[in-house]
Design an enzyme around this catalytic site. Sequence first.
Site, mmCIF file in Angstrom:
data_model
loop_
_atom_site.group_PDB
_atom_site.id
_atom_site.type_symbol
_atom_site.label_atom_id
_atom_site.label_comp_id
_atom_site.label_asym_id
_atom_site.label_seq_id
_atom_site.Cartn_x
_atom_site.Cartn_y
_atom_site.Cartn_z
ATOM 1 N N GLY A 270 0.761 -1.243 0.000
ATOM 2 C CA GLY A 270 0.000 0.000 0.000
ATOM 3 C C GLY A 270 0.787 1.286 0.000
ATOM 4 O O GLY A 270 0.221 2.356 -0.243
ATOM 5 N N GLU A 312 3.723 -6.820 1.619
ATOM 6 C CA GLU A 312 3.522 -7.125 0.196
ATOM 7 C C GLU A 312 3.524 -5.874 -0.674
ATOM 8 O O GLU A 312 2.512 -5.515 -1.250
ATOM 9 C CB GLU A 312 2.142 -7.768 0.002
ATOM 10 N N PRO A 313 4.649 -5.190 -0.786
ATOM 11 C CA PRO A 313 4.667 -3.984 -1.617
ATOM 12 C C PRO A 313 4.632 -4.325 -3.101
ATOM 13 O O PRO A 313 5.274 -5.279 -3.547
ATOM 14 C CB PRO A 313 6.012 -3.342 -1.263
ATOM 15 N N GLY A 314 3.860 -3.570 -3.857
ATOM 16 C CA GLY A 314 3.838 -3.731 -5.317
ATOM 17 C C GLY A 314 4.339 -2.453 -5.949
ATOM 18 O O GLY A 314 5.484 -2.352 -6.399
ATOM 19 N N ARG A 315 3.479 -1.441 -5.895
ATOM 20 C CA ARG A 315 3.781 -0.164 -6.554
ATOM 21 C C ARG A 315 5.127 0.420 -6.121
ATOM 22 O O ARG A 315 5.929 0.824 -6.963
ATOM 23 C CB ARG A 315 2.677 0.826 -6.195
ATOM 24 N N ARG A 352 -4.424 3.842 -16.214
ATOM 25 C CA ARG A 352 -4.624 4.470 -14.902
ATOM 26 C C ARG A 352 -5.276 5.854 -14.992
ATOM 27 O O ARG A 352 -6.163 6.153 -14.206
ATOM 28 C CB ARG A 352 -3.312 4.527 -14.113
ATOM 29 N N CYS A 383 -10.000 5.234 -29.620
ATOM 30 C CA CYS A 383 -11.259 5.900 -30.004
ATOM 31 C C CYS A 383 -12.092 6.178 -28.767
ATOM 32 O O CYS A 383 -13.116 5.529 -28.528
ATOM 33 C CB CYS A 383 -12.035 5.017 -30.959
HETATM 34 N N1 LLP Z 1 -1.370 -7.193 -1.402
HETATM 35 C C1 LLP Z 1 -2.634 -7.303 -1.804
HETATM 36 C C2 LLP Z 1 -3.458 -8.363 -1.259
HETATM 37 C C3 LLP Z 1 -3.140 -6.417 -2.770
HETATM 38 O O1 LLP Z 1 -4.399 -6.534 -3.159
HETATM 39 C C4 LLP Z 1 -2.306 -5.418 -3.301
HETATM 40 C C5 LLP Z 1 -2.788 -4.490 -4.321
HETATM 41 C C6 LLP Z 1 -0.976 -5.340 -2.854
HETATM 42 C C7 LLP Z 1 -0.542 -6.251 -1.885
HETATM 43 C C8 LLP Z 1 0.006 -4.336 -3.378
HETATM 44 O O2 LLP Z 1 -0.351 -3.042 -3.099
HETATM 45 P P1 LLP Z 1 0.630 -1.830 -3.495
HETATM 46 O O3 LLP Z 1 1.856 -1.947 -2.632
HETATM 47 O O4 LLP Z 1 0.934 -1.962 -4.930
HETATM 48 O O5 LLP Z 1 -0.141 -0.626 -3.183
HETATM 49 N N2 LLP Z 1 -4.532 -0.903 -10.047
HETATM 50 C C9 LLP Z 1 -4.445 0.045 -8.950
HETATM 51 C C10 LLP Z 1 -3.842 -0.584 -7.718
HETATM 52 C C11 LLP Z 1 -4.576 -1.822 -7.266
HETATM 53 C C12 LLP Z 1 -3.939 -2.475 -6.080
HETATM 54 C C13 LLP Z 1 -4.507 -3.831 -5.880
HETATM 55 N N3 LLP Z 1 -3.954 -4.553 -4.785
HETATM 56 C C14 LLP Z 1 -3.655 1.269 -9.408
HETATM 57 O O6 LLP Z 1 -3.212 1.291 -10.539
HETATM 58 O O7 LLP Z 1 -3.505 2.216 -8.664
#
Ligand code: LLP
Length: 462
Positions: A270, A312-315, A352, A383
């Site tokens: 998050g 669990e970092p993604g972004r 996005r 389009c």
């Molecule tokens: N763990 C779980 C269970 C999640 O659902 C998510 C993201 C993460 C970890 C990673 O979160 P992060 O660190 O990336 O914030 N498509 C959207 C973001 C959707 C996030 C979904 N879950 C966007 O482009 O902003």
Amino acid sequence: MVISCEPRVGSQPLEAARDTASPNRNLAPVTASLDSEGRLEVGGCRLSDLARTYGTPLYVLDEATLRGTCRAYREALQQHYPGPSLALYASKANSSLAITALVAAEGLGLDAVSAGELLTALQGGMPAARIVLHGNNKSREELALAAERGVTVVADNWRDLELLAELAPGFREPVRLMLRFTPGIECHTHEYIRTGHLDSKFGFDPDQLDAVLRQLQDCRWARLTGLHAHIGSQIFELQPHRDLAGVMADALQLARSLGHPVADLNVGGGLGIRYVASDDPPSIDAWVRTVAEAVVSACRERGLELPRLLCEPGRSLVATAGVTLYAIGSRKEIPGIRTYLSVDGGMSDNPRPITYQSQYTALLADRPTAEASETVTVAGKHCESGDVLLKDTQLPPATCGDVLVVLATGAYNASMGSNYNRIPRPAAVLVGEAQAELVQRREQPEDLLRYDVLPARLAPVA
Ligand code: LLP
């Protein structure tokens, strides 16, 4: 294919004040710099050269930035958390073999949410013991694959448990299980990416936790190894994560009191990143320190032995490592209203802005420091009037053929892309030490016909 880009004499850093310890606070990759002619390079590769060699749109991923964010999480966890810990890369942010291999080499684990992400992780070399499978509607096949390969399953609902029970006679050993529950924590982010509040499709309702923990008490085909919660994405506040620690420690106490030797506490991801100059996210170190201290004090207050701390970092791991290159094509000036610059991609490679009204920062690859004297709107080629990547942004005067660089596109761009208007997906290259390597081939229009079936009776008559 490896393309060598000569390092240029006189290269200088793009931004004077760069936070190399926490790349999520930068707008550009850590290696972004100007060459001797003032053109933008990343990983020692001149971006306009990459555009020429590989075509546009092109996703460019900077290896040093990605490794830097991985290390920042790993080191912050080691420094601030006295117990064992592991950061898992949320691969929904950008799933590919190359990213998996890099993240695995940096010692992280991985979160997958589908058979596709799971197979990518396994083939990319991520050890199964470091993978968790999420999902609010996992298929029987996805659960079977996870169980067979020794991947931890994060049970999201009763249906997961029913399906696993049906599959259990085929298990060689008990499946490692975590339970996801909705922590009931609100945070300020776009409503589509909030997940912690009670009205969410994800996870067990907290009121059901007691029942599910009791049901698993005499389950022989599963071993409950952990608890999970995730509150949302692109979050700049730290308080929700402090609150989460208390809620999760209560759940941990309950689970252990019912005889489950739960070792793992997974607090989700998050942490936000900087997309535009006014964004001010906490550093990775500050985020991890907050989470770690909150978990330690919540456990001490309850007299609980410290769990292994998972996040669990993604972004914040991949976004800043990525930039997207586009070729500018047509220009439309509507006097007194707006000037549109159209690029050769758009909502299919970056959905996005149209989905969340997200803002981005753009530069011209070969004139990144020229005075941004024009207000323009950068539109995609789809389009759809809403197919706008940057609305009313400032750029130097740009013309057809200029290469536009959109920053911080490494997360939730490629992974959320589509083939809308039957536009093929871009290629992706990994850059570092003045070399570029293709890590995703460009899709071709013919590829898009691969799954079409034309019934014989409809075939055109020759
Ligand atoms: N763990 C779980 C269970 C999640 O659902 C998510 C993201 C993460 C970890 C990673 O979160 P992060 O660190 O990336 O914030 N498509 C959207 C973001 C959707 C996030 C979904 N879950 C966007 O482009 O902003």
